[in-house]
Design a protein around this motif. Structure first.
Motif, PDB file in Angstrom:
ATOM      1  N   GLU A   1      80.298 -42.787  -7.271  1.00 14.50           N
ATOM      2  CA  GLU A   1      79.008 -42.567  -7.921  1.00 14.50           C
ATOM      3  C   GLU A   1      78.677 -41.096  -8.134  1.00 14.50           C
ATOM      4  O   GLU A   1      77.632 -40.771  -8.664  1.00 14.50           O
ATOM      5  N   LEU A   2      79.575 -40.199  -7.716  1.00 13.68           N
ATOM      6  CA  LEU A   2      79.342 -38.781  -7.930  1.00 13.68           C
ATOM      7  C   LEU A   2      79.509 -38.438  -9.415  1.00 13.68           C
ATOM      8  O   LEU A   2      80.405 -38.960 -10.069  1.00 13.68           O
ATOM      9  N   PRO A   3      78.677 -37.571  -9.964  1.00 14.51           N
ATOM     10  CA  PRO A   3      78.830 -37.182 -11.369  1.00 14.51           C
ATOM     11  C   PRO A   3      80.100 -36.358 -11.553  1.00 14.51           C
ATOM     12  O   PRO A   3      80.557 -35.665 -10.657  1.00 14.51           O
ATOM     13  N   VAL A   4      80.679 -36.477 -12.749  1.00 12.72           N
ATOM     14  CA  VAL A   4      81.893 -35.752 -13.091  1.00 12.72           C
ATOM     15  C   VAL A   4      81.571 -34.754 -14.180  1.00 12.72           C
ATOM     16  O   VAL A   4      80.947 -35.103 -15.179  1.00 12.72           O
ATOM     17  N   ALA A   5      81.975 -33.504 -13.997  1.00  6.80           N
ATOM     18  CA  ALA A   5      81.756 -32.470 -14.990  1.00  6.80           C
ATOM     19  C   ALA A   5      83.093 -32.064 -15.591  1.00  6.80           C
ATOM     20  O   ALA A   5      84.063 -31.852 -14.871  1.00  6.80           O
ATOM     21  N   PHE A   6      83.156 -32.016 -16.901  1.00 10.24           N
ATOM     22  CA  PHE A   6      84.365 -31.602 -17.596  1.00 10.24           C
ATOM     23  C   PHE A   6      84.125 -30.249 -18.246  1.00 10.24           C
ATOM     24  O   PHE A   6      83.072 -30.012 -18.825  1.00 10.24           O
ATOM     25  N   ALA A   7      85.108 -29.382 -18.152  1.00  6.50           N
ATOM     26  CA  ALA A   7      84.975 -28.051 -18.761  1.00  6.50           C
ATOM     27  C   ALA A   7      85.923 -27.907 -19.935  1.00  6.50           C
ATOM     28  O   ALA A   7      86.927 -28.500 -20.038  1.00  6.50           O
TER      29      ALA A   7
END
Length: 52
Positions: A46-52
């Motif tokens: 459930e942790l948010p995922v950040a893409f760069a």
């Protein structure tokens, strides 16, 4: 930033700073928690995922 750091070292913490940071003592920042999962510390999926 080096100049700001040198001035603050010579004359005391937060003698000068960036305007966008606001005035010392008047910063009322708090983390927004509306979208946090109730199980944010126990559910890795459930942790948010950040893409760069």
């Amino acid at each position: 930033m080096e100049a700001v750091d040198r001035i603050n070292q010579a004359h005391g913490k937060e003698t000068i700073g960036l305007a966008a940071a606001g005035f010392p003592g008047e910063r009322e920042w708090a983390m927004k928690r509306q979208k946090r999962s109730p199980r944010y510390t126990t559910r890795w999926d459930e942790l948010p995922v950040a893409f760069a």
